[in-house]
Design a protein around this motif. Structure first.
Motif, PDB file in Angstrom:
ATOM      1  N   THR A  28       0.826  -1.205   0.000  1.00 21.19           N
ATOM      2  CA  THR A  28       0.000   0.000   0.000  1.00 21.19           C
ATOM      3  C   THR A  28       0.859   1.253   0.000  1.00 21.19           C
ATOM      4  O   THR A  28       0.558   2.232  -0.700  1.00 21.19           O
ATOM      5  CB  THR A  28      -0.930  -0.008   1.220  1.00 21.19           C
ATOM      6  N   ILE A  63      -4.040   8.055   3.732  1.00 17.86           N
ATOM      7  CA  ILE A  63      -5.309   7.498   4.203  1.00 17.86           C
ATOM      8  C   ILE A  63      -6.110   6.945   3.026  1.00 17.86           C
ATOM      9  O   ILE A  63      -6.712   5.867   3.110  1.00 17.86           O
ATOM     10  CB  ILE A  63      -6.129   8.572   4.953  1.00 17.86           C
ATOM     11  N   LEU A  97      -4.668   3.627   2.037  1.00 18.82           N
ATOM     12  CA  LEU A  97      -4.962   2.578   3.012  1.00 18.82           C
ATOM     13  C   LEU A  97      -6.422   2.143   2.937  1.00 18.82           C
ATOM     14  O   LEU A  97      -6.737   0.943   2.991  1.00 18.82           O
ATOM     15  CB  LEU A  97      -4.619   3.075   4.422  1.00 18.82           C
ATOM     16  N   LEU A  98      -7.327   3.108   2.808  1.00 15.26           N
ATOM     17  CA  LEU A  98      -8.736   2.753   2.637  1.00 15.26           C
ATOM     18  C   LEU A  98      -8.947   2.019   1.314  1.00 15.26           C
ATOM     19  O   LEU A  98      -9.716   1.053   1.243  1.00 15.26           O
ATOM     20  CB  LEU A  98      -9.596   4.015   2.669  1.00 15.26           C
ATOM     21  N   TYR A 137     -13.709   7.958   0.656  1.00 19.60           N
ATOM     22  CA  TYR A 137     -12.765   9.042   0.405  1.00 19.60           C
ATOM     23  C   TYR A 137     -13.349  10.418   0.738  1.00 19.60           C
ATOM     24  O   TYR A 137     -12.588  11.373   0.936  1.00 19.60           O
ATOM     25  CB  TYR A 137     -12.349   9.047  -1.066  1.00 19.60           C
ATOM     26  N   GLY A 190      -6.647  10.461  11.684  1.00 20.89           N
ATOM     27  CA  GLY A 190      -7.167   9.473  10.746  1.00 20.89           C
ATOM     28  C   GLY A 190      -6.071   8.632  10.129  1.00 20.89           C
ATOM     29  O   GLY A 190      -6.250   7.425   9.901  1.00 20.89           O
ATOM     30  N   LEU A 191      -4.910   9.247   9.878  1.00 21.92           N
ATOM     31  CA  LEU A 191      -3.787   8.501   9.318  1.00 21.92           C
ATOM     32  C   LEU A 191      -3.278   7.452  10.305  1.00 21.92           C
ATOM     33  O   LEU A 191      -3.007   6.306   9.917  1.00 21.92           O
ATOM     34  CB  LEU A 191      -2.670   9.466   8.928  1.00 21.92           C
ATOM     35  N   ALA A 194      -5.824   4.677  10.402  1.00 18.67           N
ATOM     36  CA  ALA A 194      -5.780   3.871   9.177  1.00 18.67           C
ATOM     37  C   ALA A 194      -4.543   2.984   9.139  1.00 18.67           C
ATOM     38  O   ALA A 194      -4.603   1.838   8.681  1.00 18.67           O
ATOM     39  CB  ALA A 194      -5.817   4.785   7.953  1.00 18.67           C
ATOM     40  N   ALA A 237      -6.247  -0.506   8.813  1.00 21.46           N
ATOM     41  CA  ALA A 237      -6.445  -0.865   7.404  1.00 21.46           C
ATOM     42  C   ALA A 237      -5.618  -2.073   6.964  1.00 21.46           C
ATOM     43  O   ALA A 237      -6.166  -2.961   6.290  1.00 21.46           O
ATOM     44  CB  ALA A 237      -6.143   0.348   6.517  1.00 21.46           C
TER      45      ALA A 237
END
Length: 223
Positions: free
Chosen positions: A100, A142, A145-146, A172, A202-203, A206, A210
């Motif tokens: 990723t 992010i 990863l998502l 997203y 959030g990072l 994730a 994730a």
């Protein structure tokens, strides 16, 4: 062992990238075309382009990363490498994380490096550029990863490109809102730190969740 496996995977991905040098330029070219089309569509006037420049650059970067998302694990599934990942003496989530990060480095990072030039094309005020770059550096990982979770869920499906986009885009949207919103807040004289801190949180979340989720999805897809 984990770092040796990561090094071997990175070198393999770099060799494959070098063999497909034309494909490697597609995200950057797509982002450039998106920016140019927006500039032409709005008449090329600074008064019309400057207010939407940050949102356009964010959207171009997001869509550029989405181009290669369907192929994140599909090639490994088709040539049997994915089975070797599952049998390797290292955690599957670690290999997913490395793959990723390579996807981010080859799709989003070149666009981010070109953002100062693209920002000039859209007449983005230079005072907004540092916040835009910070939001992109925090937000685009992010997205990758998502996207890895979505790509893992659909790896067993043929011709899942449209499905991957339909599943990934709703995930997203919050990243896009906070990323472009941080620049908009700075443009209005407000403090953009809150939005950037939310992207940073959030990072971290994730990065923790994730890879594990994508690894579980890959195991289910091949069970």
């Amino acid at each position: 062992m984990m770092w040796q496996a990561a090094r071997a995977l990175v070198l393999r991905d770099l060799r494959l990238l070098w063999a497909r040098r034309g494909d490697a330029l597609q995200p950057l070219l797509f982002a450039l075309l998106t920016v140019v089309l927006f500039a032409l569509g709005l008449g090329g006037q600074a008064r019309a382009l400057a207010p939407v420049a940050a949102a356009v650059l964010w959207l171009a970067t997001l869509l550029a990363g989405l181009l290669a998302l369907d192929h994140l694990f599909r090639g490994d599934a088709e040539d049997g490498s994915l089975e070797q990942w599952m049998l390797a003496p290292v955690p599957l989530w670690w290999l997913v994380l490395i793959r990723t990060l390579m996807h981010w480095a080859t799709s989003a990072l070149p666009v981010i490096l070109a953002v100062p030039l693209l920002a000039e094309l859209l007449y983005l005020p230079r005072t907004q550029l540092p916040v835009l770059l910070a939001s992109l550096l925090l937000g685009t990982p992010i997205l990758s990863l998502l996207g890895a979770v979505v790509a893992a869920l659909t790896v067993g499906m043929r011709r899942a490109g449209i499905l991957v986009a339909l599943l990934a885009l709703p995930l997203y949207v919050p990243v896009l809102v906070f990323g472009a919103g941080s620049v908009a807040a700075q443009a209005q004289g407000l403090d953009a730190t809150g939005a950037l801190l939310l992207l940073a949180a959030g990072l971290v979340l994730a990065l923790v969740l994730a890879p594990v989720t994508a690894a579980a999805a890959l195991r289910i897809a091949h069970s």
